[in-house]
Enzyme design. Structure first.
Site, PDB file in Angstrom:
ATOM      1  N   GLU A 183      38.250  46.998  38.202  1.00 13.02           N
ATOM      2  CA  GLU A 183      38.592  45.603  38.482  1.00 13.02           C
ATOM      3  C   GLU A 183      39.626  44.989  37.536  1.00 13.02           C
ATOM      4  O   GLU A 183      39.314  44.080  36.761  1.00 13.02           O
ATOM      5  CB  GLU A 183      37.328  44.739  38.451  1.00 13.02           C
ATOM      6  N   GLU A 365      30.854  49.488  44.075  1.00 10.53           N
ATOM      7  CA  GLU A 365      29.807  48.532  43.690  1.00 10.53           C
ATOM      8  C   GLU A 365      29.475  47.650  44.881  1.00 10.53           C
ATOM      9  O   GLU A 365      30.378  47.170  45.570  1.00 10.53           O
ATOM     10  CB  GLU A 365      30.254  47.587  42.559  1.00 10.53           C
TER      11      GLU A 365
HETATM   12  C1  FCB Z   1      31.476  43.289  38.912  1.00 10.38           C
HETATM   13  C2  FCB Z   1      31.491  44.112  37.648  1.00 10.38           C
HETATM   14  C3  FCB Z   1      30.142  44.624  37.235  1.00 10.38           C
HETATM   15  C4  FCB Z   1      29.041  43.624  37.490  1.00 10.38           C
HETATM   16  C5  FCB Z   1      29.127  43.067  38.892  1.00 10.38           C
HETATM   17  C6  FCB Z   1      28.047  42.097  39.225  1.00 10.38           C
HETATM   18  O1  FCB Z   1      32.564  42.432  38.918  1.00 10.38           O
HETATM   19  O2  FCB Z   1      32.340  45.225  37.797  1.00 10.38           O
HETATM   20  O3  FCB Z   1      30.210  45.032  35.890  1.00 10.38           O
HETATM   21  O4  FCB Z   1      29.048  42.660  36.530  1.00 10.38           O
HETATM   22  O5  FCB Z   1      30.365  42.464  39.081  1.00 10.38           O
END
Ligand code: FCB
Length: 458
Positions: A183, A365
């Site tokens: 990110e 994620e």
């Molecule tokens: C993302 C991050 C991760 C976590 C999630 C909820 O942006 O990569 O580390 O904090 O959000």
């Protein structure tokens, strides 16, 4: 129904009215974490200070003054955590390597003790039949490099290349998937643009310098990776969020396009097209001073996959002055205040696939925070289970639509240090008692376990 793109696995599982789950045989199911959020052992075995150590100690930056000093003590409990993953039945584990454990000052001599931790972790995973997927940068920049200007400086990208190359040499193909950055939008904007993350700087224009140097760091790491002829895969993870216009009006459509430029295209375009979005003149003017010849060739080097972190969407409208504003969430929200909008995952990946070509995609994620509580040794979290079910169902739809989705990582294995929210937001499918370090698999974790059991293993 059997689709032609993924003929090998057809299993039934009750997912919200659609009882067909159709995933390819080699689809990777996993869980994800990040070093600063779980490891603890902040002062052990020669680890250097990171920007998050410094930031979390700065009064007012992190809720309740929490720090990652101890976190989930994963540095010492990793075997227990790998055993939990084995019990859940995941194929792959996405973790991150803490740069300041390897190079306490960001550069120089490798700290062997720090490196050994990751060697032990990888060995343990492989022994348990779980594929290691490692992110090289999940936000814990060595403070020594920040003291020299951090991501605002081009040199940081070079130091990152050296660190990345060392990790590729040391861990090589034992790691099956390498992710250069997690990110970069967050590192650049939250870290240098609005200051809610480490290092806590706030200047809109210079955050675009940070973004450029991050992208360059990715490109340089990619170059180092290719020189080694490794057999594993390499890619990058972006946090993308679809931006929907609040109405059909031309103003709102333009507003959504701008928001999309800021959040999504500013990273996707250089990576996959080799230039920044041309419809963002202010951004282009701000970044111009730090672009050097050859940068885009490096940045747009071919990756083996794109990782996408998806949590929610935005609905935006024109602010009447050429800018845009986001509407409040239009539906149910998680403990983060983020709208639960599974359809957004489908829309987003279809769009990325259509606009940027047939690149293999991973959801690196996806997950949800809820204020969990332990009741007689159990954690009942039906909302998180529903969240996962609904997003898994979108993944099915994506595969059926022919989008090359290769895997899905649930965020997160463990409750952990949720950045500016400290330990006050729980994302785990495994509950962590931060006093005793006891782990309890939540109902959602049990659900994931039975979901995985129900899949045919090719
Ligand atoms: C993302 C991050 C991760 C976590 C999630 C909820 O942006 O990569 O580390 O904090 O959000």
């Amino acid at each position: 129904m059997q689709c032609i793109c993924c003929p090998t696995r057809l299993e039934k599982y009750g997912v919200e009215g659609d009882d067909t789950v159709n995933f390819p045989k080699d689809f990777k199911w996993g869980t994800a974490t990040a070093s600063y959020q779980i490891e603890g052992a902040a002062h052990e075995d020669g680890r250097g200070e990171s920007i998050w150590d410094r930031f979390s100690r700065t009064p007012g930056k992190v809720l309740n003054g929490h720090t990652g000093d101890v976190a989930c003590n994963h540095y010492h409990l990793y075997k227990e955590d790998v055993a939990i993953m084995k019990e859940l039945g995941v194929d792959s584990y996405r973790f991150s390597i803490a740069w300041p454990r390897i190079y306490p000052n960001g550069t120089g001599q490798i700290n062997r003790k720090g490196l050994d931790f990751y060697k032990r972790l990888v060995e343990e995973l492989l022994e348990k039949g779980i594929e290691p997927a490692a992110t090289l940068y999940h936000w814990d920049l060595p403070q020594a490099l920040e003291d020299k200007g951090g991501w605002l400086k081009r040199d940081t990208a070079r130091y990152f290349q050296d660190y990345a190359a060392a990790m590729f040499r040391e861990l090589g193909d034992t790691v099956k998937q390498w992710i250069t950055l997690n990110e970069p939008w967050c590192s650049a904007f939250l870290g240098y643009g609005n200051g809610v993350h480490a290092p806590g700087k706030s200047d809109f224009n210079s955050h675009l310098h940070a973004a450029h140097h991050l992208l360059l760091a990715h490109g340089l790491a990619l170059q180092a990776y290719r020189e080694l002829n490794l057999k594993s895969e390499v890619g990058i993870t972006l946090n993308l969020a679809p931006q929907y216009p609040a109405s059909d009006s031309a103003q709102d459509q333009a507003a959504a396009r701008k928001a999309d430029g800021f959040q999504n295209r500013w990273y996707l375009d250089p990576l996959f097209r080799g230039f920044y979005p041309q419809d963002m003149p202010e951004f282009l003017a701000a970044v111009a001073p730090v672009i050097q010849p050859g940068d885009f060739d490096l940045i747009s080097g071919a990756v083996d996959f794109l990782g996408i972190n998806y949590y929610s969407r935005s609905v935006v409208r024109s602010d009447g002055q050429g800018g845009y504003e986001a509407l409040p969430p239009q539906g149910p929200v998680t403990h983060m205040g983020w709208e639960v909008y599974p359809q957004g995952l489908y829309d987003l990946l279809v769009r990325v696939h259509e606009d940027y070509g047939p690149i293999p995609l991973y959801i690196t994620e996806n997950g949800a925070a809820y204020p969990d509580q332990v009741e007689q040794g159990r954690v009942h979290d039906p909302e998180r289970t529903a969240y996962l079910q609904q997003h898994f169902a979108q993944a099915t739809k994506l595969i059926e639509a022919g989008v090359p989705l290769k895997g899905f990582y649930v965020w997160s294995l463990l409750d952990n240090f949720e950045w500016a929210f400290g330990y006050e937001r729980r994302f785990g499918i495994v509950y962590v008692d931060f006093e005793t370090q006891e782990r309890i698999i939540k109902d959602s974790g049990r659900w994931y376990q039975s979901f995985l059991k129900g899949l045919a293993r090719g």
